[in-house]
Scaffold this motif. Structure first.
Motif, PDB file in Angstrom:
ATOM      1  N   THR A 107      -2.740  -0.758 -10.624  1.00 13.69           N
ATOM      2  CA  THR A 107      -2.584  -1.580  -9.418  1.00 13.69           C
ATOM      3  C   THR A 107      -1.423  -1.135  -8.541  1.00 13.69           C
ATOM      4  OG1 THR A 107      -1.190  -3.151 -10.619  1.00 13.69           O
ATOM      5  CG2 THR A 107      -3.574  -3.614 -10.553  1.00 13.69           C
ATOM      6  N   THR A 108      -0.869   0.033  -8.830  1.00 18.39           N
ATOM      7  CA  THR A 108       0.269   0.538  -8.068  1.00 18.39           C
ATOM      8  C   THR A 108      -0.093   1.818  -7.343  1.00 18.39           C
ATOM      9  OG1 THR A 108       1.791  -0.421  -9.667  1.00 18.39           O
ATOM     10  CG2 THR A 108       2.680   1.270  -8.225  1.00 18.39           C
ATOM     11  N   SER A 109       0.383   1.922  -6.116  1.00 17.39           N
ATOM     12  CA  SER A 109       0.154   3.113  -5.303  1.00 17.39           C
ATOM     13  C   SER A 109       1.494   3.700  -4.878  1.00 17.39           C
ATOM     14  CB  SER A 109      -0.655   2.747  -4.051  1.00 17.39           C
ATOM     15  OG  SER A 109      -0.729   3.852  -3.175  1.00 17.39           O
ATOM     16  N   ALA A 110       1.499   5.001  -4.686  1.00 14.92           N
ATOM     17  CA  ALA A 110       2.690   5.692  -4.195  1.00 14.92           C
ATOM     18  C   ALA A 110       2.308   6.560  -3.010  1.00 14.92           C
ATOM     19  CB  ALA A 110       3.283   6.557  -5.300  1.00 14.92           C
ATOM     20  N   VAL A 111       3.245   6.717  -2.089  1.00 13.10           N
ATOM     21  CA  VAL A 111       3.079   7.610  -0.946  1.00 13.10           C
ATOM     22  C   VAL A 111       4.125   8.711  -1.090  1.00 13.10           C
ATOM     23  CG1 VAL A 111       3.185   7.826   1.567  1.00 13.10           C
ATOM     24  CG2 VAL A 111       2.264   5.744   0.529  1.00 13.10           C
ATOM     25  N   PHE A 112       3.691   9.965  -0.898  1.00 12.47           N
ATOM     26  CA  PHE A 112       4.566  11.113  -1.050  1.00 12.47           C
ATOM     27  C   PHE A 112       4.493  12.017   0.169  1.00 12.47           C
ATOM     28  CE2 PHE A 112       2.635  10.115  -5.177  1.00 12.47           C
ATOM     29  CZ  PHE A 112       3.757   9.893  -5.960  1.00 12.47           C
ATOM     30  N   SER A 113       5.601  12.649   0.470  1.00 14.37           N
ATOM     31  CA  SER A 113       5.660  13.765   1.416  1.00 14.37           C
ATOM     32  C   SER A 113       5.103  13.454   2.801  1.00 14.37           C
ATOM     33  CB  SER A 113       4.954  15.001   0.835  1.00 14.37           C
ATOM     34  OG  SER A 113       5.552  15.386  -0.377  1.00 14.37           O
TER      35      SER A 113
END
Length: 162
Positions: A90-96
């Motif tokens: 249920t967790t999202s990450a945004v990178f770069s």
């Protein structure tokens, strides 16, 4: 400011990284932002270009995103902006996230972030986080306006000059 923490090492306060997080809710995908294969060679070259990295470093991004498989996507707004997003449980990450310098302060990053948030919510994520240098005031302001708040911060130890 520099602060000595242990013999031979110090913290550089200018290198503070903020970890910011927000809760997600369903939203529509903004027009113009494409979801692309996060391992696509032309996309990875654009990621390197927008992040000020050598194109020779594209294989690092490819390896990491390839390991995430279908739980990761690339986000692309023409040649103006790029980012990666990934979802686990249920967790999202945004990178770069990176924007062409000539397109900054025009809502481009906001559009890509809205797309990352919409994609993650559609994939079942209820929370999203990202990391940003504390000195990147325009980005911190954008993330704050999007509902992100600082969850915690960290700095890396740097070797002191002998």
């Amino acid at each position: 400011a520099t602060r000595r923490v242990v013999a031979g090492w110090h913290l550089e306060s200018s290198d503070r990284t903020l970890v910011m997080a927000t809760e997600l809710s369903p939203m529509g995908m903004p027009a113009g932002v494409d979801l692309v294969d996060a391992t696509d060679e032309s996309f990875l070259k654009l990621v390197c270009l927008r992040n000020g990295r050598s194109i020779d470093e594209a294989h690092h991004y490819s390896r990491i995103m390839g390991r995430l498989g279908s739980s990761a996507t690339g986000l692309r707004l023409g040649d103006e902006a790029v980012a990666f997003a990934a979802v686990t449980a249920t967790t999202s990450a945004v990178f770069s996230l990176a924007v062409d310098p000539g397109q900054r302060r025009r809502g481009v990053a906001s559009k890509v972030m809205h797309a990352a948030m919409a994609w993650a919510a559609d994939a079942g994520a209820t929370d999203q986080f990202l990391q940003v240098l504390a000195t990147n005031e325009p980005a911190v302001g954008l993330y704050d306006a999007l509902g992100f708040a600082v969850a915690y911060e960290y700095s890396y130890l740097q070797p002191s000059d002998a």
